[in-house]
Scaffold this motif. Sequence first.
Motif, short mmCIF file in Angstrom:
data_model
loop_
_atom_site.label_atom_id
_atom_site.label_comp_id
_atom_site.label_asym_id
_atom_site.label_seq_id
_atom_site.Cartn_x
_atom_site.Cartn_y
_atom_site.Cartn_z
N ASP A 124 7.31 -3.28 5.87
CA ASP A 124 6.26 -4.00 5.15
C ASP A 124 5.17 -3.03 4.72
O ASP A 124 4.71 -2.21 5.54
CB ASP A 124 5.68 -5.09 6.06
CG ASP A 124 4.59 -5.90 5.39
OD1 ASP A 124 4.93 -6.81 4.60
OD2 ASP A 124 3.41 -5.60 5.62
N ALA A 125 4.72 -3.12 3.50
CA ALA A 125 3.73 -2.19 2.96
C ALA A 125 2.38 -2.30 3.68
O ALA A 125 1.75 -1.29 4.00
CB ALA A 125 3.54 -2.42 1.46
N ASP A 126 1.93 -3.52 3.95
CA ASP A 126 0.64 -3.69 4.64
C ASP A 126 0.71 -3.18 6.07
O ASP A 126 -0.24 -2.59 6.57
CB ASP A 126 0.21 -5.17 4.64
CG ASP A 126 -0.33 -5.63 3.31
OD1 ASP A 126 -0.69 -4.77 2.47
OD2 ASP A 126 -0.39 -6.86 3.09
N GLU A 127 1.84 -3.43 6.72
CA GLU A 127 1.99 -2.94 8.09
C GLU A 127 2.02 -1.40 8.10
O GLU A 127 1.43 -0.77 8.97
CB GLU A 127 3.24 -3.52 8.73
CG GLU A 127 3.32 -3.23 10.21
CD GLU A 127 4.50 -3.87 10.90
OE1 GLU A 127 4.45 -3.98 12.14
OE2 GLU A 127 5.48 -4.27 10.23
N ALA A 128 2.67 -0.80 7.12
CA ALA A 128 2.70 0.66 7.01
C ALA A 128 1.29 1.21 6.83
O ALA A 128 0.91 2.21 7.45
CB ALA A 128 3.61 1.10 5.86
N ALA A 129 0.49 0.56 5.99
CA ALA A 129 -0.89 0.99 5.77
C ALA A 129 -1.71 0.89 7.04
O ALA A 129 -2.52 1.77 7.35
CB ALA A 129 -1.52 0.17 4.65
N MET A 130 -1.51 -0.18 7.81
CA MET A 130 -2.24 -0.34 9.07
C MET A 130 -1.85 0.74 10.06
O MET A 130 -2.71 1.33 10.74
CB MET A 130 -1.94 -1.73 9.66
CG MET A 130 -2.73 -2.04 10.92
SD MET A 130 -4.49 -2.18 10.54
CE MET A 130 -5.18 -2.03 12.18
N LYS A 131 -0.58 1.06 10.13
CA LYS A 131 -0.11 2.11 11.04
C LYS A 131 -0.72 3.46 10.65
O LYS A 131 -1.11 4.24 11.52
CB LYS A 131 1.43 2.18 11.03
CG LYS A 131 2.10 0.97 11.68
CD LYS A 131 3.60 1.00 11.45
CE LYS A 131 4.30 -0.24 11.93
NZ LYS A 131 4.41 -0.36 13.37
N ARG A 132 -0.78 3.74 9.35
CA ARG A 132 -1.41 4.99 8.89
C ARG A 132 -2.88 5.04 9.29
O ARG A 132 -3.38 6.07 9.74
CB ARG A 132 -1.27 5.15 7.38
CG ARG A 132 0.08 5.63 6.93
CD ARG A 132 0.07 6.03 5.47
NE ARG A 132 -0.24 4.93 4.57
CZ ARG A 132 0.65 4.03 4.13
NH1 ARG A 132 1.91 4.11 4.52
NH2 ARG A 132 0.28 3.08 3.32
N ALA A 133 -3.57 3.92 9.12
CA ALA A 133 -4.99 3.86 9.48
C ALA A 133 -5.18 4.14 10.97
O ALA A 133 -6.09 4.87 11.36
CB ALA A 133 -5.58 2.50 9.10
N LEU A 134 -4.32 3.58 11.79
CA LEU A 134 -4.43 3.80 13.24
C LEU A 134 -4.09 5.24 13.60
O LEU A 134 -4.74 5.84 14.45
CB LEU A 134 -3.51 2.82 13.98
CG LEU A 134 -3.92 1.34 13.90
CD1 LEU A 134 -2.82 0.45 14.46
CD2 LEU A 134 -5.24 1.10 14.59
N ALA A 135 -3.09 5.81 12.95
CA ALA A 135 -2.70 7.20 13.24
C ALA A 135 -3.84 8.17 12.95
O ALA A 135 -4.01 9.16 13.66
CB ALA A 135 -1.45 7.57 12.44
N ARG A 136 -4.62 7.86 11.93
CA ARG A 136 -5.76 8.74 11.59
C ARG A 136 -6.87 8.69 12.64
O ARG A 136 -7.75 9.54 12.65
CB ARG A 136 -6.33 8.35 10.22
CG ARG A 136 -5.45 8.76 9.06
CD ARG A 136 -6.17 8.62 7.73
NE ARG A 136 -6.47 7.23 7.39
CZ ARG A 136 -5.68 6.44 6.67
NH1 ARG A 136 -4.52 6.89 6.23
NH2 ARG A 136 -6.03 5.20 6.41
N ARG A 137 -6.82 7.70 13.53
CA ARG A 137 -7.91 7.50 14.50
C ARG A 137 -7.59 8.07 15.87
O ARG A 137 -8.37 7.91 16.81
CB ARG A 137 -8.23 6.01 14.63
CG ARG A 137 -8.52 5.29 13.33
CD ARG A 137 -9.51 5.98 12.42
NE ARG A 137 -10.78 6.18 13.08
CZ ARG A 137 -11.74 6.96 12.62
NH1 ARG A 137 -11.59 7.62 11.50
NH2 ARG A 137 -12.86 7.11 13.29
N ALA A 138 -6.46 8.76 16.01
CA ALA A 138 -6.05 9.29 17.32
C ALA A 138 -5.84 10.79 17.27
O ALA A 138 -5.40 11.34 16.26
CB ALA A 138 -4.77 8.60 17.78
N ALA A 139 -6.15 11.45 18.39
CA ALA A 139 -5.92 12.89 18.49
C ALA A 139 -4.44 13.22 18.44
O ALA A 139 -4.04 14.23 17.86
CB ALA A 139 -6.55 13.42 19.77
#
Length: 194
Positions: A124-139
């Motif tokens: 899902d495109a929206d789920e992929a975008a959410m996962k990318r957003a979360l990945a940017r927030r972690a070391a």
Amino acid sequence: PATADYTTRRRVEVDSKQRVAAAAAALVKPGDTVILNGGTTALAVARTLPADLRATVVTHSPTVAVALAGHPEVEIFLLGGRLFRHSMVACGAAAVEAAQTVHADLFLLGVTGVHPDAGLTTGDADEAAMKRALARRAAETYVLASAEKIGAASPFAVVPLSAVAGIVTDAEPGDDTMRRLAEAGVPLVDAGDR
């Protein structure tokens, strides 16, 4: 790829997901701030974390948050947004905006496909975008990949393989896809109990 509904997927490859969950839970250290994705493997991680763990868990999954409610020393932050029922996670602009306030040590990322050419994917495109957003927030980001996800590719890219600290999987090390991932320099965390 995970095409079945959430309830059905909870009964698919249960032992494999549990092995991955145990190895991923071992990555969580006391005092960590951890982003725990949604989905069935992430739910297994939540249930596997030690009951006395002192940590902060940020999730966009109501099911993960509820599973952690019995951990008295885990501070739970539930990010909100539109509920994507297929994975039982919050997605959309509100959830992505809420994620921007998080600074985590570790992100345990669930995907539906890990492929040496297509990379890390989901359906899902929206789920992929959410996962990318979360990945940017972690070391560091580690991928939760039970064996059936290795070699699979779904329609939407999440992050490139080069963006993760490792892939936690119980796939056979001699598998052709596993060999290709290793040759590409992707760190593999063996969750198998062969």
